[in-house]
Design a protein around this motif. Structure first.
Motif, PDB file in Angstrom:
ATOM      1  N   PRO A  60       0.694  -1.730  -0.220  1.00  0.00           N
ATOM      2  CA  PRO A  60       0.104   0.253   0.188  1.00  0.00           C
ATOM      3  C   PRO A  60       0.655   1.293  -0.196  1.00  0.00           C
ATOM      4  O   PRO A  60       0.095   2.398   0.251  1.00  0.00           O
ATOM      5  CB  PRO A  60      -0.781  -0.106   1.487  1.00  0.00           C
ATOM      6  CG  PRO A  60       0.034  -0.997   2.234  1.00  0.00           C
ATOM      7  CD  PRO A  60       1.166  -1.776   1.147  1.00  0.00           C
ATOM      8  N   ALA A  61       1.927   1.135   0.009  1.00  0.00           N
ATOM      9  CA  ALA A  61       3.096   2.513   0.138  1.00  0.00           C
ATOM     10  C   ALA A  61       4.722   2.017  -0.917  1.00  0.00           C
ATOM     11  O   ALA A  61       4.475   1.301  -1.255  1.00  0.00           O
ATOM     12  CB  ALA A  61       3.094   2.730   1.245  1.00  0.00           C
ATOM     13  N   LEU A  62       5.085   2.688  -1.272  1.00  0.00           N
ATOM     14  CA  LEU A  62       6.270   2.978  -1.587  1.00  0.00           C
ATOM     15  C   LEU A  62       7.461   2.205  -1.014  1.00  0.00           C
ATOM     16  O   LEU A  62       7.251   2.283   0.949  1.00  0.00           O
ATOM     17  CB  LEU A  62       7.334   4.188  -2.333  1.00  0.00           C
ATOM     18  CG  LEU A  62       6.822   4.887  -2.709  1.00  0.00           C
ATOM     19  CD1 LEU A  62       7.150   6.564  -2.921  1.00  0.00           C
ATOM     20  CD2 LEU A  62       6.179   4.111  -3.591  1.00  0.00           C
ATOM     21  N   GLU A 153      -6.645   6.194  11.052  1.00  0.00           N
ATOM     22  CA  GLU A 153      -7.150   4.592  11.471  1.00  0.00           C
ATOM     23  C   GLU A 153      -6.892   3.796  10.023  1.00  0.00           C
ATOM     24  O   GLU A 153      -5.523   2.516  10.350  1.00  0.00           O
ATOM     25  CB  GLU A 153      -7.803   4.446  12.143  1.00  0.00           C
ATOM     26  CG  GLU A 153      -7.538   2.747  12.580  1.00  0.00           C
ATOM     27  CD  GLU A 153      -6.683   2.340  14.172  1.00  0.00           C
ATOM     28  OE1 GLU A 153      -6.480   1.564  13.663  1.00  0.00           O
ATOM     29  OE2 GLU A 153      -5.388   3.576  13.870  1.00  0.00           O
ATOM     30  N   ALA A 154      -7.116   3.910   8.903  1.00  0.00           N
ATOM     31  CA  ALA A 154      -7.341   3.676   7.583  1.00  0.00           C
ATOM     32  C   ALA A 154      -5.800   3.088   7.109  1.00  0.00           C
ATOM     33  O   ALA A 154      -6.163   1.795   6.626  1.00  0.00           O
ATOM     34  CB  ALA A 154      -8.943   3.820   7.080  1.00  0.00           C
ATOM     35  N   VAL A 155      -5.141   4.062   7.337  1.00  0.00           N
ATOM     36  CA  VAL A 155      -3.945   3.490   6.877  1.00  0.00           C
ATOM     37  C   VAL A 155      -3.465   3.174   7.166  1.00  0.00           C
ATOM     38  O   VAL A 155      -2.635   1.823   6.543  1.00  0.00           O
ATOM     39  CB  VAL A 155      -3.061   5.600   6.671  1.00  0.00           C
ATOM     40  CG1 VAL A 155      -1.772   4.989   6.630  1.00  0.00           C
ATOM     41  CG2 VAL A 155      -4.321   5.726   5.492  1.00  0.00           C
ATOM     42  N   HIS A 161      -1.891  -4.948   8.041  1.00  0.00           N
ATOM     43  CA  HIS A 161      -2.996  -5.559   7.320  1.00  0.00           C
ATOM     44  C   HIS A 161      -1.954  -6.194   6.098  1.00  0.00           C
ATOM     45  O   HIS A 161      -1.533  -8.562   6.286  1.00  0.00           O
ATOM     46  CB  HIS A 161      -4.078  -6.359   6.961  1.00  0.00           C
ATOM     47  CG  HIS A 161      -4.375  -6.600   6.510  1.00  0.00           C
ATOM     48  ND1 HIS A 161      -4.752  -7.061   4.257  1.00  0.00           N
ATOM     49  CD2 HIS A 161      -5.604  -8.084   6.630  1.00  0.00           C
ATOM     50  CE1 HIS A 161      -5.249  -8.131   4.416  1.00  0.00           C
ATOM     51  NE2 HIS A 161      -5.733  -8.966   5.506  1.00  0.00           N
ATOM     52  N   TYR A 162      -1.359  -5.556   6.023  1.00  0.00           N
ATOM     53  CA  TYR A 162       0.056  -5.953   4.373  1.00  0.00           C
ATOM     54  C   TYR A 162       1.329  -7.197   5.330  1.00  0.00           C
ATOM     55  O   TYR A 162       1.263  -7.883   4.831  1.00  0.00           O
ATOM     56  CB  TYR A 162      -0.356  -4.764   3.561  1.00  0.00           C
ATOM     57  CG  TYR A 162       1.223  -5.417   2.354  1.00  0.00           C
ATOM     58  CD1 TYR A 162       1.345  -5.802   1.638  1.00  0.00           C
ATOM     59  CD2 TYR A 162       2.609  -4.528   3.181  1.00  0.00           C
ATOM     60  CE1 TYR A 162       1.530  -6.544   0.606  1.00  0.00           C
ATOM     61  CE2 TYR A 162       3.504  -5.581   2.119  1.00  0.00           C
ATOM     62  CZ  TYR A 162       3.150  -6.157   0.637  1.00  0.00           C
ATOM     63  OH  TYR A 162       3.961  -6.624  -0.037  1.00  0.00           O
TER      64      TYR A 162
END
Length: 203
Positions: A60-62, A153-155, A161-162
């Protein structure tokens, strides 16, 4: 014709930055659009294909690492102290980092300046495997966040989770454990500790 200088090794030949650990240089291996997991080849310094992404978990990110860092004995001692459990060793790799940005970065094999805001202390088959969470320096959206506690919090849930599931295989036990979630101050301590571990590495 004169020979051109050879490419600097991303792990050993690039500085983490004059202002590390407060602002750090990160080498990015993977971006969210990648369908293959790339990682640095420790021998040559080039990116190599580790494996195709077999399941639907998408970074979800670099994602990459901090040059001239190493997760060794010092990182293991710090993880043991902070988690309250015995962790024998670090994972033997450079320190991992996720960098949040509003911009779409379309490929890895790049350097960027990142500001650490926190991290996850993960345990991978008994080894310390910290993941530093950072924001792209100057990012219009994420640059406002100074500590992991400030992120939506969602981020945080998406990142957590990842990392807890990206190595899982159907029908097999989970490999990753989350021992601690920490903020900016401890993230800087982890980075400095991994830099000290790197200084202890044999030449």
């Amino acid at each position: 014709m004169a020979k051109t200088p050879s490419k600097a090794h991303p792990w050993h030949g690039i500085s983490p930055g004059d202002n590390a650990p407060d602002i750090i240089t990160a080498f990015i291996e993977i971006v969210p659009t990648d369908t293959v997991k790339y990682e640095i080849d420790k021998e040559s310094g080039y990116l190599k294909i580790d494996r195709p992404q077999q399941y639907s978990n998408i970074i979800p990110a670099l994602y990459g690492f901090v040059p001239r860092t190493y997760c060794g004995d010092r990182i293991a001692r710090l993880a043991s102290e902070r988690s309250g459990r015995f962790i024998e060793m670090g994972d033997g790799d450079p320190l991992d980092i996720c960098v949040l940005t509003e911009r779409e970065i379309t490929h890895g094999d790049i350097l960027l300046q990142a500001v650490p805001i926190g991290g996850f202390r993960l345990i991978d088959k008994g080894e310390a495997d910290d993941k530093i969470i950072a924001v792209l320096k100057g990012d219009a959206m994420y640059g406002q966040y100074k500590d992991l506690s400030e992120l939506p919090e969602a981020v945080v849930k998406r990142l957590r989770h990842y990392f807890l599931t990206y190595k899982n295989l159907p029908g097999e036990p989970a490999l990753m454990e989350l021992a601690n979630v920490y903020g900016r101050d401890e993230a800087c301590e982890v980075i400095q500790t991994s830099m000290d571990d790197y200084a202890d590495m044999p030449a």
